[in-house]
Design a protein around this motif. Structure first.
Motif, short mmCIF file in Angstrom:
data_model
loop_
_atom_site.label_atom_id
_atom_site.label_comp_id
_atom_site.label_asym_id
_atom_site.label_seq_id
_atom_site.Cartn_x
_atom_site.Cartn_y
_atom_site.Cartn_z
N UNK A 101 39.20 50.00 59.72
CA UNK A 101 39.50 48.58 59.86
C UNK A 101 40.10 48.29 61.23
N UNK A 107 36.42 47.61 54.70
CA UNK A 107 36.86 46.95 53.48
C UNK A 107 36.00 47.38 52.30
N UNK A 123 37.12 50.62 51.10
CA UNK A 123 38.37 50.45 50.36
C UNK A 123 38.09 50.09 48.91
N UNK A 124 37.25 49.10 48.72
CA UNK A 124 36.92 48.63 47.38
C UNK A 124 36.29 49.73 46.53
N UNK A 129 38.32 52.45 45.43
CA UNK A 129 39.24 52.03 44.38
C UNK A 129 38.66 52.26 43.00
N UNK A 168 32.44 47.77 38.44
CA UNK A 168 32.59 46.42 38.98
C UNK A 168 32.70 46.39 40.51
N UNK A 219 30.51 44.13 43.21
CA UNK A 219 31.12 43.21 44.17
C UNK A 219 30.71 43.57 45.60
N UNK A 260 39.94 41.39 51.31
CA UNK A 260 40.96 42.43 51.14
C UNK A 260 42.00 41.98 50.14
N UNK A 319 41.79 39.76 47.75
CA UNK A 319 41.25 39.74 46.39
C UNK A 319 41.12 41.16 45.84
N UNK A 320 40.67 42.07 46.72
CA UNK A 320 40.53 43.45 46.29
C UNK A 320 41.85 44.06 45.85
N UNK A 321 42.89 43.80 46.64
CA UNK A 321 44.19 44.36 46.28
C UNK A 321 44.69 43.77 44.97
N UNK A 377 42.79 42.74 42.57
CA UNK A 377 41.99 43.35 41.52
C UNK A 377 42.53 44.73 41.17
N UNK A 378 42.93 45.44 42.23
CA UNK A 378 43.50 46.77 42.01
C UNK A 378 44.69 46.71 41.09
N UNK A 429 39.33 39.46 37.90
CA UNK A 429 39.07 38.56 39.01
C UNK A 429 39.14 37.09 38.60
#
Lengths: 118, 480, 494
Positions: free
Chosen positions: A17, A44, A47-48, A51, A73, A77, C180, C182-184, C186-187, C192
């Motif tokens: 990033x 990013x 990262x997702x 996760x 999911x 996304x 980012x 939104x992702x965090x 979600x984590x 969502x």
């Protein structure tokens, strides 16, 4: 130590990033900026997706005898986000082509100096 | 009440439509003015009996409507303004044609809009409504001030708009919002709505915001717009700056004092004392500056600033005599000043002179005009047989009642200064040797329409002296 | 009613499907009329939805009947319905204007492409407002953003290309920040869906992750809504874009940005977390005030009128954010109200400038000398719009200012009230410059025959101007809805 090494996916994502961000800001060449933007976005995505991985989980496809799946999911996304990223890159590069036609250069400083006297 | 407001607005498209036929266009204005005056007069009996009719126009904010409500002070202002609109229209016909002014249609149209706004200010039932019409008045008079379209006019317009809109937006609007928060309403109520809502220091600050926020009252240091606006054609200066715009300003302050704060509260506030000193300073300083002006309109402008200070002083004294004096002074000064401006205008049209030093011996050429000037000057100074005598009398009593001997002295000194800068003009005109080309031999008096207007207003000054009864009655009902 | 039930999704689907259809219509005029019809259809839908929300409370719609929180849900409350009305209303008014304007500014073979992009942009903006899913919001955000970049680049001046490019870079960074965030989120919560997030977040708000998510989201959204100092893309983008694009975007895109801010800060995170734990209030307050003063001052010195109004827009966004920063009922009402009012003001002003550009070919201030005589209706519209910007009574601008001052005084921040009013004075200066030039100076010597703008342009302009005046007097609709929306966001009774 375990925390640092265990979170290696986050470190990679952050590193990418920052690299991407740096390229966007520091370089004057318009195409390079787009490349930087891409790297930023990809970070990013990583990262997702990272996760979504569940430790000990298998691929998220229904199968006999499997109890733990990784989360599908984030994959979905990110597919969407990748498409968005591709569209952005395409649009950005199209703009660069037109800018090149109009200004004869894709260096930001040269473009700026051409517009200055206005 | 609503009709009195809408009649001039209706007249506007008619005036514009009649732009190719000057006589028709002027008739529209005259008919509208007559109608408006008639309507206002018809409202008088109800109000004298104690009725307070009210109308709600719209409700832009919940609980805070745009409303009209009639009471003695508003009626007084409306009567003066509508009557003088009629007279000024008559005068304008003579002036604009005699001076061969351009864009006359635009002039009459914006005049009508401005008068509608004045009615709105006069009839306003709460502070917000007053503010709305106050701003509309500023905006509709801007094209009138900058009528000439020259660079000088443009710059004057900037000062005008800048000072008036600036003070109203930054100080007045803030004060109104604050009032709303403190009192939950901005309705004009006898006895005021603000007593007991906040500590005295806060209320004092609020009063200061109000007084300085009303830029139209030309209180120093926000007075520069008035001399700047003298670049406008004389009918504009006459009605708007001697009568409607500045009167709207002091009217607002008087309303704020009587109906928002209430006499009881005003007397206890320390801030009102300090503001009285500001008013007194304005009275004196403006008179001093007036003495040094050679341009007639400029001298009259500073005289107005000084006289407005009188009204503000009365409003701030807030005792019975002070209020009556202020209200009466609104009327007497209106008639006096408008006559003086009318005279200035016809002098310009007939002789193309603007400087006082050129006006020696003019009395032989323009006897009626200078006679009117003399009588009006007496009114402004406060000497019999002109109406100004009574208003200044009551203001003086007001200062005595409040124990403010220093202010009484200011009033006296100012009257002396008034003599010094006003009387020499007609005296030199009649008794001095003519300067330049003021050779006697045939009168070159003013255009007929304008002359008629001057005579009417001069008579007004005299009438106000001999029959002050109705005016006094109306004024003393204020606050009940 | 069968169709009525599906209205929320139809609001997005209709323009979305119309876009490729528009692509097939080669003829420019046909494309324009088609877009116009679609836009008015969408407006009708938006009005219907607003009435539904006012009568029955929030409207919920599950896409494909998959229940929330697993499926994507469309969730319409007062705020959404209000902004929906703004976006579709502006579009419906701008499009009649666009017929002639686009025909002149865009090469003939590209007109249908232009309208295709326009429909996509409209889809995106509508989708952002209707959706109840955080990632879905990101998707629609990007749809509207990408089509905006393309639309802006259509301007004739070659600087439109660089403006669009810079907007693309900054906008994408902003959108990625939002992603980012939104992702965090979600984590931390595993969902969502916005309503679900709101329910689950309080349990985890103390973590660094959530705070970081908040920070990323606020910065990303601020880039999109051009909050100072992240506004640098806006002046160039608005100046060089085609007139219709500027008018449309100025009146909608930043409003939708504010909407997104409201959604995330109030609905998802909750006012308590945002304003107490994260001290958002003072930050927004300071930035808003800087926006107002900095932008207004810069606007005074601009010679290009579109650029002047663009800076003015940055200042006005400052007003909206200022209202929000108070986090009180009056403050939020003021902010939401100003969304509507500013759309009316700036929409009218930019359309009027578009008419000037159509007739004159330029929007340089010096070229507008004496225009008051030659284009009286257009200039009168600009004067009234300008007065609305300053905040003169009887216009919507006054209503917004009043509520803002009230909010400031209520919160005890009276210096802010004074600053707001001083900002109005700055607006007075730059509007005054325009008025003086148009009415006081003689027209330049090379005076071609300049006539008043055509009726198809004057009608939309004056519709917006009259709306300016109407809603400045009868505020029952605007203030009523804004107040209810604010109450809903804060979780209090109106």
């Amino acid at each position: 130590m375990a925390t640092v090494l265990g979170l290696y996916n986050y470190w990679i994502a952050i590193f990418l990033m920052m690299t991407g961000f740096y390229v966007v800001i520091a370089h004057g060449n318009l195409v390079k900026k787009i490349v930087g933007l891409n790297i930023f976005q990809v970070a990013v995505f990583i990262l997702y997706i990272s996760m979504g991985k569940v430790r000990g989980g298998s691929a998220p496809i229904l199968a006999e005898g499997v109890t733990s799946y990784s989360n599908p999911l984030p994959h979905v996304l990110i597919l969407t986000a990748i498409v968005v990223g591709v569209a952005t890159t395409a649009l950005g590069l199209a703009l660069v082509i037109r800018i090149n036609e109009a200004y004869g250069t894709v260096e930001e400083d040269d473009i700026h100096s051409q517009d200055e006297p206005e | 009440m609503l009709l009195a407001l809408t009649v001039p607005l209706v007249a506007v498209p008619l005036v514009v439509a009649a732009r190719r036929r000057p006589n028709l266009r002027e008739s529209v204005t005259l008919i509208a003015a007559t109608l408006q005056f008639g309507l206002v007069v018809s409202l008088a009996p109800q109000v004298m009996d104690g009725a307070r009719p009210a109308v709600i126009l719209a409700e832009p904010f919940p609980g805070l409507p745009l409303a009209l409500a009639l009471e003695p002070l508003g009626l007084l202002f409306a009567l003066i303004a509508s009557f003088l609109w009629l007279i000024t229209s008559v005068y304008s016909i003579g002036y604009m044609r005699g001076h061969k002014e351009q864009h006359q249609t635009r002039f009459y149209a914006y005049f009508a809009i401005a008068l509608a706004a004045v009615m709105g200010v006069a009839f306003a039932g709460n502070m917000l409504t007053l503010f709305v019409f106050y701003e509309v008045l500023t905006l509709s008079t801007y094209p009138l001030v900058t009528h000439a379209g020259t660079d000088q006019a443009r710059r004057a317009g900037r000062v005008y708009l800048g000072l008036l809109l600036g003070t109203s937006i930054v100080f007045l609007l803030l004060a109104i919002a604050w009032t709303w928060l403190l009192a939950g309403t901005t309705d004009f109520t006898p006895g005021g709505i603000l007593s007991g809502t906040a500590p005295a220091a806060t209320l004092g600050l609020l009063l200061t915001l109000y007084v300085f926020g009303v830029g139209k009252a030309a209180l120093m240091p926000f007075h520069r717009w008035l001399p700047a606006a003298m670049v406008a054609p004389t009918p504009v200066s006459a009605l708007l700056h001697a009568v409607a715009v500045v009167k709207a300003g002091v009217f607002t302050i008087l309303k704020v004092s009587v109906y928002l704060f209430g006499s009881g509260l005003m007397i206890t506030l320390v801030a009102s004392q300090w503001l009285q000193y500001v008013a007194a300073a304005t009275i004196l300083l403006a008179s001093l500056v007036a003495m040094r002006q050679d341009n007639l309109k400029a001298r009259l402008a500073y005289s107005t600033i000084s006289q407005l200070g009188y009204v503000v002083l009365g409003a701030l004294l807030a005792n019975a005599a002070g209020i009556v004096g202020s209200a009466m002074h609104i009327a007497t000064h209106a008639f006096g000043k408008i006559t003086l401006f009318f005279c200035a205008g016809v002098i310009l049209v007939a002789t193309h002179k603007t400087e006082i030093s050129q006006m020696r011996g003019l009395g032989r050429r323009m006897p009626i005009t200078m006679m009117a000037f003399l009588i009006a000057s007496l009114s402004i100074i406060g000497l019999p047989p002109a109406g100004g005598t009574w208003s200044k009398w009551y203001l003086a009593i007001g200062t005595l009642e409040a124990g403010q001997l220093a202010l009484l002295a200011v009033l006296m000194i100012s009257s002396l200064l008034n003599i010094a800068y006003l009387l020499p003009i007609p005296l030199h005109a009649f008794f001095s040797a003519p300067s330049g080309d003021n050779v006697p031999g045939g009168t070159y008096e003013a255009p007929l329409f304008s002359l008629a207007a001057i005579i009417i207003t001069t008579l007004g000054c005299l009438v106000l002296f001999f029959y002050p009864g109705p005016l006094y009655q109306l004024a003393s009902q204020i606050g009940r | 009613m069968q169709l009525g039930q599906h209205l929320p999704i139809l609001q997005v689907v209709i323009p979305l499907l119309s876009a490729p259809l528009c692509l097939l219509l080669r003829n420019g005029r046909l494309a324009w009329m088609f877009t116009l019809a679609v836009s008015w259809l969408v407006l009708a839908g938006a009005v219907w939805l607003l009435l539904q929300v006012l009568a029955h409370g929030t409207v919920s719609y599950a896409l494909g009947t998959w229940p929330a929180p697993w499926g994507i849900e469309y969730h319409l409350d007062h705020v959404s319905a209000f902004v929906l009305l703004i976006v579709s209303g502006i579009s419906a008014v701008v499009l009649p204007f666009a017929g002639k304007s686009v025909a002149r500014e865009i090469p003939a073979d590209r007109v249908s492409l232009f309208y295709t992009l326009y429909l996509l942009c409209l889809t995106g903006l509508l989708g952002i407002v209707i959706t109840g899913d955080a990632f879905n919001l990101f998707v629609f955000l990007e749809i509207s953003a990408l089509s905006s970049y393309a639309l802006i680049s259509q301007g004739r001046d070659r600087r439109a290309l660089t403006a669009s490019y810079h907007y693309l870079i900054l906008g994408t960074i902003g959108a990625t920040f939002i992603l980012i965030g939104v992702g965090l989120l979600y984590m931390m919560t595993g969902t969502l869906n916005m309503q679900d997030l709101a329910a689950r977040l309080p349990a985890v708000t103390d973590t660094r992750t959530v705070r970081t998510a908040f920070a990323f989201l606020v910065v990303g959204i601020s880039l999109k809504l051009a909050l100072f100092p992240l506004h640098l893309w806006l002046p160039n983008a608005y100046t060089y874009a085609p007139s219709v694009v500027t008018a449309f975007l100025a009146a909608t895109a930043t409003k939708v940005g504010v909407y997104v801010l409201l959604r995330f800060v109030f609905t998802i995170f909750g006012a308590a977390f945002a304003f107490q734990a994260m001290s958002l209030g003072p930050i927004l307050l300071v930035l808003a005030l800087l926006a107002i003063f900095n932008a207004s001052t810069v606007a005074i010195f601009q010679d290009n009128l579109k650029r002047m109004l663009a800076y003015s827009s940055v200042a006005q966004i400052g007003y909206m954010v200022l209202g929000i920063s108070f986090a009180s009922l009056t403050g939020l009402t003021a902010g939401i109200l100003h969304l509507f009012n500013h759309a009316l003001m700036k929409g009218a002003l930019f359309l009027a400038l578009g008419a000037v550009f159509y007739q004159l070919g330029t929007v340089q201030l010096t070229q507008l000398r004496g225009l008051g005589r030659r284009m009286p209706w257009t200039m009168a519209a600009i004067v009234i719009g300008g007065l609305s910007l300053v905040g003169v009574p009887l216009t919507v601008g006054f209503i917004s200012k009043w509520y803002l001052i009230l909010a400031a005084l209520e919160s005890g921040w009276w210096p802010v009230a004074v600053l707001v009013l001083l900002g109005s004075l700055l607006a007075m200066v730059y509007i005054g410059r325009l008025v003086e030039t148009a009415y006081f100076h003689a027209p330049p010597e090379d005076d071609r025959e300049v006539r008043e703008a055509p009726l198809s342009m004057l009608l939309p302009i004056w519709t917006l101007i009259l709306a300016n005046l109407y809603f400045g007097i009868d505020t029952s609709l605007t203030v009523g809805v804004a107040r209810q929306a604010a109450a809903l966001l804060l979780g209090v009774s109106p």
